[in-house]
Design an enzyme around this catalytic site. Structure first.
Site, PDB file in Angstrom:
ATOM      1  N   GLN A 196       0.818  -1.407   0.289  1.00 50.53           N
ATOM      2  CA  GLN A 196       0.705   0.033   0.573  1.00 50.53           C
ATOM      3  C   GLN A 196       1.057   1.436   0.240  1.00 50.53           C
ATOM      4  OE1 GLN A 196      -0.264  -2.877   1.825  1.00 50.53           O
ATOM      5  NE2 GLN A 196      -2.610  -3.197   2.408  1.00 50.53           N
ATOM      6  N   ASP A 237      -6.332   0.982  12.340  1.00 53.38           N
ATOM      7  CA  ASP A 237      -8.034  -0.122  12.080  1.00 53.38           C
ATOM      8  C   ASP A 237      -8.462  -0.078  13.404  1.00 53.38           C
ATOM      9  OD1 ASP A 237      -6.307  -0.470  10.328  1.00 53.38           O
ATOM     10  OD2 ASP A 237      -7.953  -1.154   9.005  1.00 53.38           O
ATOM     11  N   ASN A 247      -2.834  -1.216  13.320  1.00 56.18           N
ATOM     12  CA  ASN A 247      -2.225  -1.203  12.102  1.00 56.18           C
ATOM     13  C   ASN A 247      -1.584  -2.058  11.016  1.00 56.18           C
ATOM     14  OD1 ASN A 247      -3.327   1.389  10.676  1.00 56.18           O
ATOM     15  ND2 ASN A 247      -0.881   1.417  10.550  1.00 56.18           N
TER      16      ASN A 247
END
Ligand code: MRU
Length: 345
Positions: A196, A237, A247
């Site tokens: 990502q 998260d 996370n």
């Protein structure tokens, strides 16, 4: 203007297919809830706030398309769709938070006609979407105050426009600081295994003209040792009541490195990423994804076929390693417990 990662368009959920970035900018129009669930599961749409928004629009879609003959069948249809969506990704609490808001709408209007319930569900999904846009800007304004006039920053995983309805959370702070004229250099962890950082952060930062340098995740410690780094910024998260934060896998290692090098480590997230029901990080469910994602790099085989591999998608950074948590309500410093509890609505 940030890219439109997700929106409701022509009675469908339109998303950017993030698995195709940065090589192709492909939009997908999802007309069935199963397609929304598949898109979340396969990370076509990803990032905690964006996942919540996708789930909310998914519920609006089910309501809109429902041909249920009876009210009971309509409610059962909605509930089964909510369960399908909830199971797609277990770690980001924004998913169940958004679904709970949609369920609440159904519960509050259950004695009204179906057309009214459909309308209210669409309005609620749109509210979740528009609230996130506002929240991103508020987080950006608070967080930018933490960024020095000339700053070298390390970030991990994508927390930008592609993860939200506006310019992001941790990356949003950097966009806000850049807009204020601050001079930034962002070191971008590639974020193995699904990259990502390499694919999405580099794409977003380069489009904004923010100087950035891609590094392997394992280079972060060396970069802290040899280059002047001012702070680390990451998203979340799920944040437990004590501040422990789940996370993207690799965040914990980055936090340990930051502690060793005495660098501030900031977690940036909306209040919807706080799970007020859990007291600590051990209670956070951690998504385990296919070992094939580790054995390969975006489809290219790296390791011998069937190599045993372990693929936790997230880790938990203990609150002791976090300097501050930035939300739309402001900046919270340790001890987190009381300050986080004050955010519970
Ligand atoms: O697996 P992903 O790409 O959905 O993981 C995303 C992250 O870990 C982000 O840091 C987090 O969701 C915050 S996004 C604003």
């Amino acid at each position: 203007m940030p890219v439109t990662t997700i929106e409701w368009l022509d009675k469908q959920v339109r998303i950017i297919d993030q698995t195709k970035l940065p090589h192709e900018l492909v939009y997908l129009s999802l007309s069935e809830v199963d397609a929304v669930a598949e898109a979340i599961r396969s990370l076509r749409i990803r990032g905690a706030p964006a996942i919540g928004i996708a789930a909310a629009f998914g519920m609006a879609l089910v309501a809109q398309n429902s041909k249920s003959a009876t009210r009971e069948a309509f409610f059962a249809h909605l509930e089964s769709a909510a369960e399908t969506l909830r199971k797609t990704r277990p770690t980001a609490v924004n998913l169940s938070w958004a679904l709970n808001r949609m369920r609440q709408v159904v519960a509050e209007h259950c004695d009204q006609d179906i057309a009214t319930i459909k309308k209210r569900l669409m309005e609620e999904a749109q509210s979740i979407y528009h609230e996130d846009q506002k929240i991103c800007r508020e987080i950006g304004a608070h967080g930018a105050a933490l960024i020095p006039q000339a700053a070298n920053v390390i970030t991990h995983c994508n927390t930008g426009a592609l993860a939200t309805a506006d310019f992001g959370t941790a990356l949003g702070v950097l966009f806000a600081a850049h807009d204020q004229g601050k001079k930034l250099h962002v070191y971008v962890d590639e974020t193995r295994p699904l990259l990502q950082g390499a694919r999405l952060n580099m794409w977003e930062l380069m489009q904004e003209g923010i100087p950035c340098t891609l590094i392997c995740d394992s280079a972060a410690g060396f970069v802290m040792q040899r280059r002047k780094i001012d702070c680390c910024l990451v998203g979340a998260d799920r944040i437990a009541r004590n501040g422990d934060t789940a996370n993207k896998i690799g965040t914990y290692s980055l936090a340990v490195n930051a502690k060793h090098h005495r660098l501030p480590f900031y977690v940036v997230a909306p209040v919807s990423s706080i799970d007020f029901k859990i007291t600590g990080g051990v209670q956070i469910p951690i998504e385990e994804r296919s070992p094939e994602e580790v054995r390969t790099a975006l489809g290219h085989r790296l390791a011998p076929e069937n190599s045993p591999a372990f693929n936790p998608a997230f880790d938990v950074t203990p609150h002791e390693l976090i300097t501050a948590i930035v939300t739309e309500a402001g900046i919270i410093y340790p001890p987190f417990e009381q300050a986080l509890a004050a955010l519970e609505k």
